[in-house]
Motif scaffolding. Structure first.
Motif, PDB file in Angstrom:
ATOM      1  N   THR A 138       0.833  -1.199   0.000  1.00 30.11           N
ATOM      2  CA  THR A 138       0.000   0.000   0.000  1.00 30.11           C
ATOM      3  C   THR A 138       0.870   1.253   0.000  1.00 30.11           C
ATOM      4  N   GLU A 139       0.229   2.409  -0.127  1.00 32.84           N
ATOM      5  CA  GLU A 139       0.948   3.693  -0.103  1.00 32.84           C
ATOM      6  C   GLU A 139       1.817   3.830   1.142  1.00 32.84           C
ATOM      7  N   ARG A 142       5.179   2.397   0.275  1.00 29.90           N
ATOM      8  CA  ARG A 142       5.802   2.709  -1.019  1.00 29.90           C
ATOM      9  C   ARG A 142       7.260   3.154  -0.891  1.00 29.90           C
TER      10      ARG A 142
END
Length: 171
Positions: A138-139, A142
């Motif tokens: 997920t973000e 990242r």
């Protein structure tokens, strides 16, 4: 007879990039969580090709990225060479680096393995700490550094182009 290659934590290496500039990295620790591989910290500055290394200045540079690699392979294949050594390993900032890897299989024993979509099966870890399965990248994650043991070719590609040229599922 092949020359014996000895590398030690603190060693600083140079990579000549296309006879245009020099880049430097330092071997800082082994990661037992990733095959006891060598972890390097790669410095941001690009130096002129005729630069004579001043180790104390090199290791004070900002770190561009961290990676797992096999130092010997890069030396044997003339991808990099040792230029010195420093006791300055950047303190314990490497302990905050989060590595990640996508796995195409999962299971609780060698006889109980199932194949899965690697995009949905990411693991993250800090150096010498157990990995944690997070599922999809997920973000929030990242910023992870790619965690596989990278070939000398992949390391040189990232120094040359600013990114790895091989693809990672879901990254």
């Amino acid at each position: 007879m092949a020359k014996r290659i000895v590398t030690k934590i603190g060693d600083v290496f140079c990579v000549d990039i296309d006879n245009q500039c020099k880049r430097y990295f330092q071997y800082i620790v082994n990661d037992m969580e990733q095959l006891n591989s060598s972890v390097i910290r790669v410095f941001k500055l690009h130096y002129p090709i005729d630069y004579k290394p001043i180790i104390d200045d090199i290791v004070k540079d900002e770190v561009e990225f961290y990676a797992h690699t096999v130092l010997r392979a890069g030396i044997v294949n003339n991808a990099w060479y040792k230029v010195g050594k420093s006791k300055d390993l950047g303190g314990d900032e490497y302990m905050d680096v989060l590595f990640g890897i996508a796995q195409a299989c999962m299971g609780d024993s060698p006889t109980n393995i199932k194949w899965v979509d690697p995009v949905e099966n990411w693991y993250v870890w800090h150096i010498n700490e157990p990995s944690v399965r997070i599922g999809r990248l997920t973000e929030e994650y990242r910023h992870v550094e790619m965690g596989p043991v990278m070939s000398y070719i992949s390391i040189v590609d990232r120094l040359r182009y600013g990114h790895y040229t091989n693809k990672f599922p879901g990254y």
